[in-house]
Write a protein that holds these residues in place. Structure first.
Motif, PDB file in Angstrom:
ATOM      1  N   THR A  59      10.747 -14.298  -9.031  1.00  0.00           N
ATOM      2  CA  THR A  59       9.598 -14.494  -8.140  1.00  0.00           C
ATOM      3  C   THR A  59       8.437 -13.598  -8.559  1.00  0.00           C
ATOM      4  N   ILE A  60       8.743 -12.323  -8.836  1.00  0.00           N
ATOM      5  CA  ILE A  60       7.687 -11.380  -9.226  1.00  0.00           C
ATOM      6  C   ILE A  60       7.023 -11.828 -10.531  1.00  0.00           C
ATOM      7  N   LYS A  61       7.856 -12.227 -11.507  1.00  0.00           N
ATOM      8  CA  LYS A  61       7.309 -12.666 -12.804  1.00  0.00           C
ATOM      9  C   LYS A  61       6.418 -13.897 -12.625  1.00  0.00           C
ATOM     10  N   TYR A  62       6.877 -14.837 -11.814  1.00  0.00           N
ATOM     11  CA  TYR A  62       6.107 -16.066 -11.581  1.00  0.00           C
ATOM     12  C   TYR A  62       4.731 -15.727 -10.999  1.00  0.00           C
ATOM     13  N   LEU A  63       4.707 -14.853 -10.007  1.00  0.00           N
ATOM     14  CA  LEU A  63       3.440 -14.500  -9.353  1.00  0.00           C
ATOM     15  C   LEU A  63       2.499 -13.794 -10.321  1.00  0.00           C
ATOM     16  N   LEU A  64       3.027 -12.843 -11.098  1.00  0.00           N
ATOM     17  CA  LEU A  64       2.175 -12.101 -12.035  1.00  0.00           C
ATOM     18  C   LEU A  64       1.708 -12.996 -13.189  1.00  0.00           C
ATOM     19  N   ASP A  65       2.621 -13.850 -13.685  1.00  0.00           N
ATOM     20  CA  ASP A  65       2.238 -14.774 -14.776  1.00  0.00           C
ATOM     21  C   ASP A  65       1.158 -15.743 -14.320  1.00  0.00           C
ATOM     22  N   ASN A  66       1.125 -16.002 -13.009  1.00  0.00           N
ATOM     23  CA  ASN A  66       0.114 -16.931 -12.476  1.00  0.00           C
ATOM     24  C   ASN A  66      -1.108 -16.210 -11.918  1.00  0.00           C
ATOM     25  N   GLY A  67      -1.270 -14.945 -12.336  1.00  0.00           N
ATOM     26  CA  GLY A  67      -2.523 -14.238 -12.048  1.00  0.00           C
ATOM     27  C   GLY A  67      -2.664 -13.665 -10.657  1.00  0.00           C
ATOM     28  N   ALA A  68      -1.550 -13.467  -9.944  1.00  0.00           N
ATOM     29  CA  ALA A  68      -1.651 -12.897  -8.591  1.00  0.00           C
ATOM     30  C   ALA A  68      -1.970 -11.406  -8.657  1.00  0.00           C
ATOM     31  N   LYS A  69      -2.655 -10.932  -7.609  1.00  0.00           N
ATOM     32  CA  LYS A  69      -2.802  -9.480  -7.389  1.00  0.00           C
ATOM     33  C   LYS A  69      -1.677  -9.156  -6.414  1.00  0.00           C
ATOM     34  N   HIS A  83      11.987   2.992  -6.381  1.00  0.00           N
ATOM     35  CA  HIS A  83      12.013   1.522  -6.392  1.00  0.00           C
ATOM     36  C   HIS A  83      10.925   0.998  -7.343  1.00  0.00           C
ATOM     37  N   ALA A  84       9.733   1.621  -7.259  1.00  0.00           N
ATOM     38  CA  ALA A  84       8.616   1.206  -8.122  1.00  0.00           C
ATOM     39  C   ALA A  84       8.943   1.475  -9.587  1.00  0.00           C
ATOM     40  N   GLU A  85       9.557   2.637  -9.830  1.00  0.00           N
ATOM     41  CA  GLU A  85       9.943   3.021 -11.195  1.00  0.00           C
ATOM     42  C   GLU A  85      10.945   2.032 -11.796  1.00  0.00           C
ATOM     43  N   LEU A  86      11.978   1.750 -10.999  1.00  0.00           N
ATOM     44  CA  LEU A  86      13.047   0.847 -11.442  1.00  0.00           C
ATOM     45  C   LEU A  86      12.492  -0.543 -11.752  1.00  0.00           C
ATOM     46  N   GLY A 103       8.937  -4.493 -17.349  1.00  0.00           N
ATOM     47  CA  GLY A 103       8.228  -4.181 -18.599  1.00  0.00           C
ATOM     48  C   GLY A 103       6.737  -4.014 -18.359  1.00  0.00           C
ATOM     49  N   GLN A 104       6.351  -3.742 -17.136  1.00  0.00           N
ATOM     50  CA  GLN A 104       4.945  -3.412 -16.845  1.00  0.00           C
ATOM     51  C   GLN A 104       4.913  -2.516 -15.607  1.00  0.00           C
ATOM     52  N   GLU A 105       3.834  -1.745 -15.476  1.00  0.00           N
ATOM     53  CA  GLU A 105       3.807  -0.771 -14.391  1.00  0.00           C
ATOM     54  C   GLU A 105       3.698  -1.430 -13.013  1.00  0.00           C
ATOM     55  N   VAL A 106       4.550  -0.962 -12.106  1.00  0.00           N
ATOM     56  CA  VAL A 106       4.384  -1.278 -10.685  1.00  0.00           C
ATOM     57  C   VAL A 106       4.029   0.062 -10.052  1.00  0.00           C
ATOM     58  N   GLU A 107       2.776   0.187  -9.640  1.00  0.00           N
ATOM     59  CA  GLU A 107       2.297   1.489  -9.161  1.00  0.00           C
ATOM     60  C   GLU A 107       2.783   1.770  -7.738  1.00  0.00           C
ATOM     61  N   TYR A 108       3.340   2.948  -7.548  1.00  0.00           N
ATOM     62  CA  TYR A 108       3.802   3.376  -6.215  1.00  0.00           C
ATOM     63  C   TYR A 108       2.601   3.879  -5.411  1.00  0.00           C
ATOM     64  N   VAL A 109       2.406   3.313  -4.219  1.00  0.00           N
ATOM     65  CA  VAL A 109       1.310   3.739  -3.345  1.00  0.00           C
ATOM     66  C   VAL A 109       1.917   4.426  -2.131  1.00  0.00           C
ATOM     67  N   GLU A 137      -1.829  -7.457 -11.747  1.00  0.00           N
ATOM     68  CA  GLU A 137      -1.389  -6.086 -11.428  1.00  0.00           C
ATOM     69  C   GLU A 137      -0.444  -6.108 -10.226  1.00  0.00           C
ATOM     70  N   ALA A 138       0.424  -5.084 -10.162  1.00  0.00           N
ATOM     71  CA  ALA A 138       1.354  -5.008  -9.027  1.00  0.00           C
ATOM     72  C   ALA A 138       1.433  -3.578  -8.500  1.00  0.00           C
ATOM     73  N   ILE A 139       1.501  -3.469  -7.170  1.00  0.00           N
ATOM     74  CA  ILE A 139       1.729  -2.162  -6.552  1.00  0.00           C
ATOM     75  C   ILE A 139       2.922  -2.265  -5.601  1.00  0.00           C
TER      76      ILE A 139
END
Length: 414
Positions: free
Chosen positions: A44-54, A75-78, A84-90, A109-111
């Motif tokens: 699900t995450i890959k699909y959303l990011l590949d389709n340009g979601a913020k 969780h963000a680190e894992l 294979g791309q940064e998920v920034e912890y907020v 991008e993902a947070i």
């Protein structure tokens, strides 16, 4: 007839998406010990990011004051490592820091927001209308275009992050949610006979609801029991499980469920199978005690930690000939290798069976991975949610999908 939005219904390009996942994971010494739930939501995450979601990812972790109640930094680190791309912890949920970071997100991008249960509103279960009025929902809704819910394991709960956006934003099922609902529906509604339910573990009350529902609605042909569920039914059948075990069950508040189990047996006696032997820890080693033997007096002193080998063999024969199998919860204290025999034996038989099988519950999943059990058709990420589903209860999150579809379906040409 379609009644929910799917991921493929929307164009996510340059849109802000709130993804509610369930990454609640076991933690030991402050570190996450299993990434199973992370892997489950990756598609699900890959699909959303590949389709340009913020992408704004949100999860809860444990409950206040528990040892595994930690921040979502790891969780963000894992997730970053697996993606294979940064998920920034907020380090915020809906305060200014979180809102400013959400507003500045770029496509792809993902947070990861802070542990949702650090917000008091997220700890209570409330109707959708109340969830909608929370600060959590009111502060985040203006920043979000779509909501995607992939938190099947939490779908039996009604909390702001899970249901609060349903009438405010289009809410779609993630791939994991879709897979879960489709497998569980297949087993429940269209399962081939013989349909066998295997119920173990410690969620006795939930399991009794399942037994009552599936037998009354003729969705099951046979119930096999183990764990504390099996012990409650064994007592209800009139067997004495000895002082040590009755004392333990009294402490757990399980003795008051015996009457209910008796009523179920009065109505469906031959369809509910209970263990014929149990294993105890006798001075550091596994000893099996037949319920009809003289050794039964050992149960006065020693607690039951597993079902016995004869029970495993009986259950195995039934499972190998089943058409559909639904299983939830272990047969014993599988964390100790000598008492994993029941759980492993039963789950291996499920894997070897040609039946369409659904197995769920955190402990069940842990034992499946630990003992490399293969061949199960669908391993569910949800224990409580799965039990609620098979108990015939309405799951608040599934209701929320329906409400969101009714609210936005026409507007969006759904």
């Amino acid at each position: 007839m379609k009644s929910t939005f799917r991921l493929t219904d929307f164009d996510f390009s340059n849109r802000t998406v709130f993804l509610r996942a369930d990454l609640n994971s076991p933690v030991e010494n402050g570190r996450i010990t299993s990434d199973a739930r992370f892997r489950a939501v990756l598609p699900t995450i890959k699909y959303l990011l590949d389709n340009g979601a913020k992408l704004v990812i949100a999860t809860h972790q444990s409950r206040p004051y528990k040892g595994d109640y930690v921040t979502t930094e790891e969780h963000a680190e894992l997730l970053s490592g697996l993606l294979g791309q940064e998920v920034e912890y907020v380090e915020d949920i809906f305060g200014r820091l979180a809102r400013e970071r959400i507003s500045s997100l770029k496509a792809g991008e993902a947070i990861m927001l802070e542990n949702l249960r650090f917000s008091a509103e997220e700890v209570f279960y409330k109707p959708l209308e109340d969830c909608e009025r929370t600060f959590f929902v009111r502060k985040l809704a203006p920043l979000i275009d779509y909501v995607v819910n992939d938190a099947f394991a939490a779908s039996h709960r009604s909390q702001p992050s899970l249901v609060g956006f349903a009438r405010l934003k289009p809410m779609a099922m993630g791939f994991l949610m879709e897979k879960e609902v489709s497998a569980l529906t297949r087993a429940y509604e269209h399962g081939e006979s013989p349909r066998v339910y295997v119920l173990g573990g410690a969620k006795v009350e939930d399991s009794l609801r399942v037994v009552e529902n599936v037998l009354r609605k003729e969705k099951a042909d046979l119930i096999l029991t183990g764990g504390l569920v099996g012990q409650v039914f064994t007592l209800a059948k009139g067997f004495n499980l000895g002082d040590a075990n009755i004392e333990f069950m009294a402490k757990k508040g399980l003795l008051e469920l015996v009457d209910w189990a008796e009523r179920i047996l009065d109505e469906f006696y031959p369809m509910i199978r209970t263990p014929v032997d149990f294993a105890v820890d006798y001075r550091g080693e596994r000893i099996e005690i037949d319920l009809l033997s003289d050794e039964k007096k050992l149960l006065d002193k020693y607690p039951i930690l597993d079902i016995g080998s004869r029970t495993v063999e009986k259950y195995r024969g039934i499972l190998l000939n089943a058409g559909t199998i639904v299983a939830n919860g272990p047969m014993g204290v599988f964390e100790r290798e000598e008492f994993a025999l029941g759980t492993v034996g039963v789950f291996k038989a499920i894997g070897e069976s040609k039946a369409f099988s659904v197995v769920g519950g955190g402990h069940s999943i842990a034992s499946i991975y630990r003992y490399n059990i293969t061949g199960i058709s669908h391993v569910s990420t949800g224990g409580g949610a799965m039990l609620s589903f098979f108990a015939g209860e309405k799951l608040p999150v599934l209701e929320a999908f329906r409400i969101s579809y009714e609210t936005f379906g026409r507007k969006l040409g759904g």
